[in-house]
Design an enzyme around this catalytic site. Structure first.
Site, PDB file in Angstrom:
ATOM      1  N   ASP A  45       0.861  -1.230  -0.015  1.00 34.98           N
ATOM      2  CA  ASP A  45      -0.028  -0.151   0.005  1.00 34.98           C
ATOM      3  C   ASP A  45       0.874   1.322  -0.026  1.00 34.98           C
ATOM      4  OD1 ASP A  45      -2.461  -1.554  -0.002  1.00 34.98           O
ATOM      5  OD2 ASP A  45      -2.364  -1.230   2.271  1.00 34.98           O
TER       6      ASP A  45
ATOM      7  N   LYS B 142      -3.056   3.615  -2.387  1.00 38.98           N
ATOM      8  CA  LYS B 142      -4.338   4.524  -2.489  1.00 38.98           C
ATOM      9  C   LYS B 142      -4.117   5.722  -1.427  1.00 38.98           C
ATOM     10  CE  LYS B 142      -6.808   0.389  -1.385  1.00 38.98           C
ATOM     11  NZ  LYS B 142      -7.904  -0.300  -1.103  1.00 38.98           N
TER      12      LYS B 142
ATOM     13  N   MET C 206      -7.831   8.291   9.431  1.00 38.02           N
ATOM     14  CA  MET C 206      -8.453   8.910   8.166  1.00 38.02           C
ATOM     15  C   MET C 206      -9.460  10.150   8.678  1.00 38.02           C
ATOM     16  SD  MET C 206      -9.199   5.365   5.880  1.00 38.02           S
ATOM     17  CE  MET C 206      -9.662   4.456   7.281  1.00 38.02           C
TER      18      MET C 206
END
Ligand code: SAH
Length: 473
Positions: A249, A271, A384
């Site tokens: 990732d 991502k 996040m």
């Protein structure tokens, strides 16, 4: 990297050295390990040099270095320990076309000699661009202690067996054979039956490997931790070292990717929060495609693979394809962030439970049980969440949270560029706007940085760290 490390073939090549004292001896001890033809120019050579000349290990010329003495030489060393004399030798040797090294003079040298760990044919060269010789010596000492003296012998025996081993198909089968030899059967046979035993064991091992079934591919879902390579588990390191394919990732740090086996195929499926990403289906397809061909795949995820890592979807896909898998846990960002700010995640009398939250889910900003989160003494790690700070603030205020409730944003937790942004619910969106973090950020609701030794508040954003931080109680 100013000095590029290479291994130079010195067999039968000419190497010249000017000097006869301690510096010359130190260099000669290294050069004489090679198969070069060595000529030393010295008016007053140390007894060792005279003895090496008598043993024909080098040729001693008892005069000062002169024009043409470095003709056809690959390397020239100016080792007289006299600045003016070394400069004179360097100029002459350069004119003769040799690469020159002046002892203890980085700027005047065309090449430098590394610290060497010698397990011939295994040779490890350690260089620090002249910046930290003490460090190089320490690394050398550590490696000397780590590598058994028999390593060179095993490698030499292995070298003679390379053609025979070519009977195995190139790639994993051949690699498995050699790793079995160097790390298991070779040392065992050497300890029990000496050199001859090793040669016999090698033949038996080859027969075993020629007849063994192809091992099926597999996928290990591995936590890479928050970024500091020292926070990888030993198991993760071992698997990275064995992987045929690493699918990683965006948040996996470059220092960790460096630890993957050099020949491994590296697949980036990074991502970014709201940006473009490789579709989950494509990630699953890549894992399955590689593992179906017999590859050992490491699916490397930042932090712990089971925390906001869409782990179950990947496992379901592997199960559906009948591919064997395992999970290797990692240190999650919340652990790294709490360590960074010197706080514990749970604390007697404050919070007996803590929550992991996501500020962002498939539908956008994530809804939570705001009522209970707004109560005093709550601790939550919000992943996040930086982009949704205003939303988070609004929801919590609506449910009556105390505006001075601490929230600490930790950017790049555990990394060398970590940053602590100390804030409160009342000012969080503003403080984040001011700090404009660029790396991954985790919000620690209910925790302020501890103002104590060990917490690097120098990196905290100026003016936003209260002088007396109290834990939220
Ligand atoms: N599986 C990961 C989380 C993946 S979700 C884990 O266990 O840590 C990605 C989010 O994790 C980022 O948006 C950020 O909120 C957080 N994160 C990951 N690494 C981080 C780090 N080094 N510092 C701060 N936050 C981090």
């Amino acid at each position: 990297m100013r000095h590029f490390p290479i291994f130079l073939d010195l067999r039968g090549r000419r190497v010249v050295l000017a000097g006869g004292g301690e510096a010359a001896l130190a260099k000669l001890r290294l050069i004489l390990k090679s198969e070069a033809r060595v000529t030393v120019f010295a008016t007053d050579p140390a007894p060792e040099i005279v003895a090496w000349d008598a043993e024909r290990r080098l040729r001693l010329v008892k005069r000062t270095f002169g024009p043409g003495d470095a003709l056809c030489a690959s390397l020239a060393y100016a080792a007289s320990e006299d600045e003016a004399e070394d400069a004179r030798v360097a100029t002459l040797a350069r004119a003769d076309g040799a690469l020159i090294n002046i002892v203890d003079n980085l700027e005047g040298s065309a090449f430098i000699t590394p610290a060497i760990v010698d397990r011939d044919p295994v040779t490890i060269a350690i260089g620090t661009e002249g910046a930290a010789p003490v460090l190089a010596r320490r690394i050398k000492a550590d490696l000397e202690a780590q590598l058994p003296a028999s390593l060179g012998l095993l490698a030499r025996i292995g070298q003679g067996f390379r053609t025979a081993a070519n009977a195995l198909p190139m790639g994993r089968k051949r690699r498995d054979f050699w790793s079995d030899f160097y790390f298991k059967k070779g040392p065992e046979a050497l300890a029990k039956e000496g050199k001859q035993g090793v040669e016999l064991a090698l033949g038996d091992l080859l027969i075993d490997h020629l007849h063994c079934e192809e091992t099926p591919g597999r996928v290990d879902l591995v936590g890479a931790g928050p970024g500091d390579p020292d926070l990888l588990t030993l198991k993760a390191r071992k698997l990275l070292d064995q992987a045929d394919v690493v699918i990683y990732d965006r948040l996996v740090s470059p220092e960790i990717l460096e630890l993957a086996r050099r020949e491994a195929t590296m697949v980036n499926v990074g991502k970014k929060g709201f940006g473009p990403s490789t579709k989950q289906d494509d990630i699953a397809a890549a894992m399955i495609a590689h593992a179906s061909q017999g590859a050992h795949v490491v699916r490397l995820k930042s932090g712990d693979p089971g925390v906001y890592g869409r782990l179950d979807e990947e496992i379901d896909a592997l199960d559906a394809a009948g591919i064997d898998w395992s999970i290797v846990p990692g240190i999650t960002a919340a652990n790294a962030a709490s360590a960074q700010i010197g706080q514990s995640l749970t604390k007697r009398g404050r919070n007996g439970a803590m929550r992991f939250l996501t500020g962002h889910d498939v539908k956008g900003f994530a809804e939570q049980d705001w009522r209970s989160l707004a109560k005093p003494g709550q601790v939550a790690a919000i992943y996040m969440g930086a982009k949704g700070a205003r939303f988070l603030q609004g929801r919590l205020m609506m449910h009556g949270i105390a505006p001075d409730t601490p929230v600490t944003a930790v950017e790049n937790a555990s990394r060398t560029d970590a940053r602590i942004i100390a804030s409160t619910i009342a000012t969080l969106p503003m403080d984040l706007d001011d700090a404009a973090p660029d790396g991954p950020v985790i919000l620690m609701l209910g925790l302020a940085p501890r103002a104590a030794a060990g917490v690097d508040l120098r990196r905290a954003v100026a003016g936003q760290v209260p002088t007396l931080q109290e834990e939220f109680a």
